[in-house]
Scaffold this motif. Sequence first.
Motif, mmCIF file in Angstrom:
data_model
loop_
_atom_site.group_PDB
_atom_site.id
_atom_site.type_symbol
_atom_site.label_atom_id
_atom_site.label_comp_id
_atom_site.label_asym_id
_atom_site.label_seq_id
_atom_site.Cartn_x
_atom_site.Cartn_y
_atom_site.Cartn_z
ATOM 1 N N ASP A 15 0.837 -1.186 0.000
ATOM 2 C CA ASP A 15 0.000 0.000 0.000
ATOM 3 C C ASP A 15 0.878 1.246 0.000
ATOM 4 N N ALA A 16 0.708 2.079 -0.995
ATOM 5 C CA ALA A 16 1.407 3.363 -1.097
ATOM 6 C C ALA A 16 2.923 3.201 -1.007
ATOM 7 N N GLY A 17 3.459 2.201 -1.687
ATOM 8 C CA GLY A 17 4.901 2.005 -1.712
ATOM 9 C C GLY A 17 5.471 1.281 -0.511
ATOM 10 N N GLN A 18 4.675 1.049 0.517
ATOM 11 C CA GLN A 18 5.128 0.344 1.713
ATOM 12 C C GLN A 18 4.649 -1.100 1.652
ATOM 13 N N VAL A 19 5.555 -2.034 1.901
ATOM 14 C CA VAL A 19 5.207 -3.450 1.936
ATOM 15 C C VAL A 19 5.177 -3.895 3.392
ATOM 16 N N SER A 20 4.081 -4.532 3.775
ATOM 17 C CA SER A 20 3.930 -5.074 5.124
ATOM 18 C C SER A 20 3.502 -6.520 5.021
ATOM 19 N N ILE A 21 3.762 -7.260 6.087
ATOM 20 C CA ILE A 21 3.369 -8.662 6.119
ATOM 21 C C ILE A 21 2.630 -8.913 7.426
ATOM 22 N N ARG A 22 1.532 -9.611 7.334
ATOM 23 C CA ARG A 22 0.666 -9.837 8.486
ATOM 24 C C ARG A 22 1.147 -11.067 9.257
ATOM 25 N N LEU A 23 2.060 -10.833 10.230
ATOM 26 C CA LEU A 23 2.512 -11.896 11.130
ATOM 27 C C LEU A 23 1.752 -11.816 12.447
ATOM 28 N N GLY A 24 1.104 -10.709 12.672
ATOM 29 C CA GLY A 24 0.321 -10.460 13.882
ATOM 30 C C GLY A 24 -0.434 -9.172 13.670
ATOM 31 N N ASP A 25 -0.834 -8.549 14.756
ATOM 32 C CA ASP A 25 -1.556 -7.299 14.647
ATOM 33 C C ASP A 25 -0.789 -6.233 15.411
ATOM 34 N N ARG A 36 11.528 -5.641 -1.851
ATOM 35 C CA ARG A 36 11.660 -5.862 -3.294
ATOM 36 C C ARG A 36 11.715 -7.365 -3.601
ATOM 37 N N LEU A 37 12.415 -8.111 -2.765
ATOM 38 C CA LEU A 37 12.512 -9.558 -2.926
ATOM 39 C C LEU A 37 11.141 -10.211 -2.800
ATOM 40 N N LEU A 38 10.348 -9.753 -1.841
ATOM 41 C CA LEU A 38 9.007 -10.300 -1.639
ATOM 42 C C LEU A 38 8.081 -9.960 -2.801
ATOM 43 N N LEU A 39 8.156 -8.731 -3.303
ATOM 44 C CA LEU A 39 7.324 -8.343 -4.441
ATOM 45 C C LEU A 39 7.715 -9.122 -5.703
ATOM 46 N N ASP A 40 9.020 -9.346 -5.905
ATOM 47 C CA ASP A 40 9.462 -10.176 -7.030
ATOM 48 C C ASP A 40 8.930 -11.594 -6.899
ATOM 49 N N ARG A 72 18.188 -15.743 -3.768
ATOM 50 C CA ARG A 72 17.863 -14.361 -4.155
ATOM 51 C C ARG A 72 18.568 -13.350 -3.257
ATOM 52 N N LEU A 73 18.627 -13.637 -1.941
ATOM 53 C CA LEU A 73 19.317 -12.726 -1.026
ATOM 54 C C LEU A 73 20.806 -12.663 -1.338
ATOM 55 N N ARG A 74 21.398 -13.800 -1.661
ATOM 56 C CA ARG A 74 22.820 -13.820 -1.997
ATOM 57 C C ARG A 74 23.084 -12.976 -3.245
ATOM 58 N N ILE A 75 22.226 -13.080 -4.238
ATOM 59 C CA ILE A 75 22.391 -12.290 -5.463
ATOM 60 C C ILE A 75 22.233 -10.801 -5.161
#
Length: 140
Positions: A15-25, A36-40, A72-75
């Motif tokens: 949302d609006a350039g910010q990436v978040s992940i729902r691990l909790g609230d 960027r890795l997650l979006l790819d 991917r992280l190594r690259i």
Amino acid sequence: MTRIVRLTLDDVIHDAGQVSIRLGDPPSPVPEPFARLLLDHLQDRPNTATATDPDSRWLFPGRRLAARLRGRLRILTGRRKLPTAGCVDSQTVRAAETVGAAACGYDAGKKLKGQKRHVVVDTLGLLLCVMVTRCVGARP
């Protein structure tokens, strides 16, 4: 790690350039370069053609989550995809009450009943392998 493996596509919020992940609230923000890795990964999810359900909502279908992300992280850090060196370490951990006697041993050096956790990481500290064995050592 078990919570990460169970994530679905709905747990990633872009949302609006910010990436978040729902691990909790509330959802946790994902910093760069991981965002960027997650979006790819969302654009090119592996194993969707060979998974039991190609329309699966799982974020990480299949069983090779760590290997794919590690490469991917190594690259991203300017390294080769596959590591050429690593570090091995082991720790003795006290076994829980629910662990059967056959899975436990005794570490004479640490004077502890439990299990050994063997870990191999690459030079970046990324996990390559984990193995849990019973302690093997003579009792005093």
